[in-house]
Design a protein around this motif. Structure first.
Motif, PDB file in Angstrom:
ATOM      1  N   VAL A  42       0.839  -1.199   0.000  1.00  0.00           N
ATOM      2  CA  VAL A  42       0.000   0.000   0.000  1.00  0.00           C
ATOM      3  C   VAL A  42       0.878   1.255   0.000  1.00  0.00           C
ATOM      4  O   VAL A  42       0.946   1.978  -0.979  1.00  0.00           O
ATOM      5  N   PHE A  43       1.581   1.483   1.096  1.00  0.00           N
ATOM      6  CA  PHE A  43       2.384   2.707   1.204  1.00  0.00           C
ATOM      7  C   PHE A  43       3.603   2.674   0.292  1.00  0.00           C
ATOM      8  O   PHE A  43       4.041   3.715  -0.194  1.00  0.00           O
ATOM      9  N   GLY A  44       4.134   1.480   0.058  1.00  0.00           N
ATOM     10  CA  GLY A  44       5.290   1.364  -0.822  1.00  0.00           C
ATOM     11  C   GLY A  44       4.958   1.399  -2.296  1.00  0.00           C
ATOM     12  O   GLY A  44       5.860   1.455  -3.136  1.00  0.00           O
ATOM     13  N   ARG A  45       3.657   1.418  -2.622  1.00  0.00           N
ATOM     14  CA  ARG A  45       3.250   1.377  -4.034  1.00  0.00           C
ATOM     15  C   ARG A  45       2.198   2.432  -4.376  1.00  0.00           C
ATOM     16  O   ARG A  45       1.443   2.268  -5.331  1.00  0.00           O
ATOM     17  N   THR A  46       2.140   3.487  -3.577  1.00  0.00           N
ATOM     18  CA  THR A  46       1.236   4.597  -3.877  1.00  0.00           C
ATOM     19  C   THR A  46       1.990   5.911  -3.723  1.00  0.00           C
ATOM     20  O   THR A  46       3.040   5.977  -3.078  1.00  0.00           O
ATOM     21  N   TRP A  47       1.455   6.961  -4.325  1.00  0.00           N
ATOM     22  CA  TRP A  47       2.013   8.297  -4.139  1.00  0.00           C
ATOM     23  C   TRP A  47       1.720   8.759  -2.710  1.00  0.00           C
ATOM     24  O   TRP A  47       0.587   8.695  -2.248  1.00  0.00           O
ATOM     25  N   GLN A  48       2.774   9.214  -2.029  1.00  0.00           N
ATOM     26  CA  GLN A  48       2.667   9.616  -0.637  1.00  0.00           C
ATOM     27  C   GLN A  48       3.112  11.063  -0.453  1.00  0.00           C
ATOM     28  O   GLN A  48       4.112  11.504  -1.040  1.00  0.00           O
ATOM     29  N   LEU A  49       2.373  11.795   0.357  1.00  0.00           N
ATOM     30  CA  LEU A  49       2.745  13.167   0.676  1.00  0.00           C
ATOM     31  C   LEU A  49       4.092  13.179   1.391  1.00  0.00           C
ATOM     32  O   LEU A  49       4.317  12.395   2.316  1.00  0.00           O
ATOM     33  N   ALA A  50       4.980  14.087   0.964  1.00  0.00           N
ATOM     34  CA  ALA A  50       6.308  14.161   1.570  1.00  0.00           C
ATOM     35  C   ALA A  50       6.651  15.552   2.089  1.00  0.00           C
ATOM     36  O   ALA A  50       7.430  15.683   3.040  1.00  0.00           O
ATOM     37  N   ALA A  51       6.077  16.599   1.473  1.00  0.00           N
ATOM     38  CA  ALA A  51       6.474  17.961   1.852  1.00  0.00           C
ATOM     39  C   ALA A  51       5.489  18.951   1.257  1.00  0.00           C
ATOM     40  O   ALA A  51       4.615  18.600   0.458  1.00  0.00           O
ATOM     41  N   ARG A  52       5.644  20.200   1.659  1.00  0.00           N
ATOM     42  CA  ARG A  52       4.940  21.304   1.011  1.00  0.00           C
ATOM     43  C   ARG A  52       5.835  21.900  -0.060  1.00  0.00           C
ATOM     44  O   ARG A  52       7.056  21.999   0.119  1.00  0.00           O
ATOM     45  N   ALA A  53       5.259  22.330  -1.149  1.00  0.00           N
ATOM     46  CA  ALA A  53       6.052  22.922  -2.223  1.00  0.00           C
ATOM     47  C   ALA A  53       6.764  24.185  -1.764  1.00  0.00           C
ATOM     48  O   ALA A  53       7.881  24.473  -2.209  1.00  0.00           O
ATOM     49  N   ASP A  54       6.142  24.948  -0.854  1.00  0.00           N
ATOM     50  CA  ASP A  54       6.779  26.189  -0.401  1.00  0.00           C
ATOM     51  C   ASP A  54       8.040  25.922   0.413  1.00  0.00           C
ATOM     52  O   ASP A  54       8.858  26.815   0.617  1.00  0.00           O
ATOM     53  N   GLN A  55       8.226  24.699   0.912  1.00  0.00           N
ATOM     54  CA  GLN A  55       9.452  24.347   1.621  1.00  0.00           C
ATOM     55  C   GLN A  55      10.626  24.131   0.673  1.00  0.00           C
ATOM     56  O   GLN A  55      11.776  24.074   1.125  1.00  0.00           O
ATOM     57  N   LEU A  56      10.339  23.992  -0.618  1.00  0.00           N
ATOM     58  CA  LEU A  56      11.354  23.560  -1.581  1.00  0.00           C
ATOM     59  C   LEU A  56      11.434  24.494  -2.779  1.00  0.00           C
ATOM     60  O   LEU A  56      11.761  24.077  -3.883  1.00  0.00           O
ATOM     61  N   ARG A  57      11.171  25.764  -2.568  1.00  0.00           N
ATOM     62  CA  ARG A  57      11.153  26.720  -3.685  1.00  0.00           C
ATOM     63  C   ARG A  57      12.556  27.011  -4.217  1.00  0.00           C
ATOM     64  O   ARG A  57      12.760  27.158  -5.416  1.00  0.00           O
ATOM     65  N   GLU A  58      13.539  27.130  -3.324  1.00  0.00           N
ATOM     66  CA  GLU A  58      14.861  27.628  -3.698  1.00  0.00           C
ATOM     67  C   GLU A  58      15.871  26.493  -3.821  1.00  0.00           C
ATOM     68  O   GLU A  58      15.759  25.481  -3.121  1.00  0.00           O
ATOM     69  N   PRO A  59      16.881  26.655  -4.682  1.00  0.00           N
ATOM     70  CA  PRO A  59      17.933  25.641  -4.798  1.00  0.00           C
ATOM     71  C   PRO A  59      18.590  25.378  -3.442  1.00  0.00           C
ATOM     72  O   PRO A  59      18.879  26.303  -2.682  1.00  0.00           O
TER      73      PRO A  59
END
Length: 364
Positions: A42-59
């Motif tokens: 189930v968890f190993g074979r589905t798309w899982q939430l990992a983060a918010r996009a605003d946490q990863l905006r910058e290089p």
């Protein structure tokens, strides 16, 4: 005699229509073998939430998480590309990045100093002179799939996984008019419950069945008779108009418009009201322990709105406290010899029926 895992899984008929269906058996909530299978299938074979996009905006920005028991890291490269990897050093398997989130010029393992670029390639290997047949280009971090929808970053452990768009189906188009991108993250609150993760999901998907009995405040502002439940292929949408003249003033003051409750298989919920969103990420910690992560978003996060937003989050906490107590009660009952499975309400529990059928398909 204890049933085999195959016998336990066979003790559920996913072909039964809702009017004839029962819940999944109690053993699916209490047996460690089922929990282990869920991690893989189930968890190993589905798309899982990992983060918010605003946490990863910058290089250089990165977030770490655990998905299906696997440590992962998501990072924005210097080239602007978002990538995700197993957060496991190729030398002696230590976690490369140990903070929950941050910014880094490179990814360096704290154990022996092996250093990786933001693109996952192995860059630095201290004191490795004399090592024969070592192919540095094959020793980069192992990648996994990553995709973004709205303000949410998802990962999938299978690099050949079906796309996130395929997983969401037509849900993305249904959510788009809510303009979630206009909302701003405010706060995260995390709860640990003494129940199986599926108990929490079942409670969410009972079509408001429990609301008038368990949530007196929320029940006073939802128009229960107009509550609707609609299933997609891998999601359920529950909705109700908000009664502005509801009897519970504390709740009515922070809940307006139309309520939408979205569940995305297997373990993500989005709860939307006018100017407000909270997401619930349900993470199994064991057969009878679950973490639920709440992220709160508001249209206005200015200082002038702080008190109202805090009050809104406190209302959510109160509702969740009521849910958590009943979920733990259910978990105790599931372990009783008096219970095997229960019937479902045709009017209210179509979402729960969908969840159990999808789960059965994955486990088998």
């Amino acid at each position: 005699m204890e049933p085999t895992l195959e016998e336990l899984l066979a003790d559920y008929d996913e072909r039964a229509p809702l009017a004839e269906a029962s819940t999944i058996p109690a053993g699916w909530y209490t047996d460690p073998r089922v929990a282990a299978l869920e991690q893989r299938n189930v968890f190993g074979r589905t798309w899982q939430l990992a983060a918010r996009a605003d946490q990863l905006r910058e290089p250089g920005r990165y977030v770490t998480a655990e998905i299906a028991g696997e440590p992962i890291v998501v990072v924005r490269g210097e080239d602007g590309v978002l990538r995700a990897f197993y957060n496991v050093c190729r030398h002696h398997a230590a976690a490369v990045m140990t903070a929950p989130c941050g910014r880094a010029a490179h990814l360096r393992c704290p154990y022996h100093g092996w250093t990786y670029g933001l693109d996952g390639t192995l860059k630095g290997v201290p004191e490795f002179a004399g090592v024969c047949n070592f192919e540095r280009e094959k020793q980069g971090l192992v990648p996994i799939s990553v995709a973004v929808w709205e303000n949410f970053v998802f990962v999938h452990l299978d690099t050949e996984a079906p796309s996130l768009e395929a997983h969401l189906g037509d849900l993305a188009a249904r959510v788009a008019p809510l303009n979630l991108a206009s909302l701003h993250f405010a706060e995260r609150r995390t709860f640990t419950l003494g129940c199986n993760w599926k108990v929490f999901v079942d409670n969410y998907l009972d079509g408001g069945y429990h609301v008038p009995h368990l949530h007196k405040g929320l029940g006073s502002v939802l128009k229960y008779n107009e509550y609707t439940i609609e299933n997609g292929a891998r999601y359920c949408v529950q909705s109700s108009p908000i009664n502005p003249d509801g009897g519970e003033e504390a709740t009515a003051s922070v809940r307006r418009g139309q309520a939408f409750y979205y569940w995305i298989y297997p373990n993500l919920m989005l709860n939307w009201y006018e100017g407000y969103l909270d997401t619930n990420w349900v993470v199994p910690l064991g057969v009878d322990r679950t973490r639920v992560v709440f992220d709160f978003y508001f249209a206005d996060v200015s200082e002038s709105a702080r008190e109202r937003n805090r009050h809104s989050m406190d209302v959510s906490d109160r509702i969740q406290g009521e849910d958590h107590a009943i979920c733990e009660s259910v978990q105790r009952g599931l372990a009783s010899r008096a219970y095997r499975a229960g019937r479902l309400s045709v009017r209210r529990e179509a979402g729960e029926h969908l969840f159990h059928r999808l789960l059965a398909a994955d486990l088998r």
